[in-house]
Design a protein around this motif. Structure first.
Motif, PDB file in Angstrom:
ATOM      1  N   LYS A  39       0.843  -1.185   0.000  1.00  0.00           N
ATOM      2  CA  LYS A  39       0.000   0.000   0.000  1.00  0.00           C
ATOM      3  C   LYS A  39       0.886   1.245   0.000  1.00  0.00           C
ATOM      4  N   SER A  40       0.272   2.383  -0.304  1.00  0.00           N
ATOM      5  CA  SER A  40       1.022   3.640  -0.403  1.00  0.00           C
ATOM      6  C   SER A  40       1.811   3.954   0.867  1.00  0.00           C
ATOM      7  N   GLN A  55       3.393  10.543  -5.182  1.00  0.00           N
ATOM      8  CA  GLN A  55       2.474  10.933  -6.249  1.00  0.00           C
ATOM      9  C   GLN A  55       3.248  11.315  -7.510  1.00  0.00           C
ATOM     10  N   ARG A  67      -4.827   0.636  -8.949  1.00  0.00           N
ATOM     11  CA  ARG A  67      -5.823   1.241  -8.068  1.00  0.00           C
ATOM     12  C   ARG A  67      -7.019   0.298  -7.961  1.00  0.00           C
ATOM     13  N   GLY A  69     -10.509   0.565  -6.096  1.00  0.00           N
ATOM     14  CA  GLY A  69     -11.341   1.496  -5.343  1.00  0.00           C
ATOM     15  C   GLY A  69     -10.541   2.750  -5.051  1.00  0.00           C
ATOM     16  N   SER A  70     -10.433   3.107  -3.786  1.00  0.00           N
ATOM     17  CA  SER A  70      -9.676   4.297  -3.418  1.00  0.00           C
ATOM     18  C   SER A  70      -8.258   3.960  -2.949  1.00  0.00           C
ATOM     19  N   LEU A  71      -7.901   2.673  -2.941  1.00  0.00           N
ATOM     20  CA  LEU A  71      -6.573   2.257  -2.498  1.00  0.00           C
ATOM     21  C   LEU A  71      -5.638   2.076  -3.678  1.00  0.00           C
ATOM     22  N   ILE A  72      -4.377   2.425  -3.479  1.00  0.00           N
ATOM     23  CA  ILE A  72      -3.364   2.275  -4.513  1.00  0.00           C
ATOM     24  C   ILE A  72      -2.349   1.252  -4.029  1.00  0.00           C
TER      25      ILE A  72
END
Length: 88
Positions: A39-40, A55, A67, A69-72
């Motif tokens: 995860k980020s 980013q 990606r 959903g909202s997770l990268i």
């Protein structure tokens, strides 16, 4: 014209199949020492960089990501290559 109705059961079955597929791609927390995807926040800690720098690595294509959903998520292999200086 053929019309098919989608039932709640159809949607629940689809949800179950999608969750099973995602679980195969993204290991759950605490599953062994070697994770395939990070995860980020894990990547930022590992590389000791800020959210903005991470980013920028995504934007300029230095670090590929997925990606959901909202997770990268980032591949551990790509992080290792970046640390070794081999990822362009």
């Amino acid at each position: 014209m053929n019309v098919e109705l989608v039932t709640k059961e159809d949607l629940q079955e689809l949800e179950s199949r999608l969750l099973a597929a995602i679980k195969k791609l993204v290991p759950m927390e605490g599953q062994g020492a070697s994770k395939k995807w990070l995860k980020s926040n894990e990547v930022r800690k590992l590389l000791k960089i800020s959210p903005g720098t991470l980013q920028n690595l995504r934007i300029n294509g230095t670090l590929s990501f997925t990606r959901i959903g909202s997770l990268i998520y980032y591949k551990q292999d790509d992080i290792d290559k970046l640390l070794e200086g081999g990822l362009q």
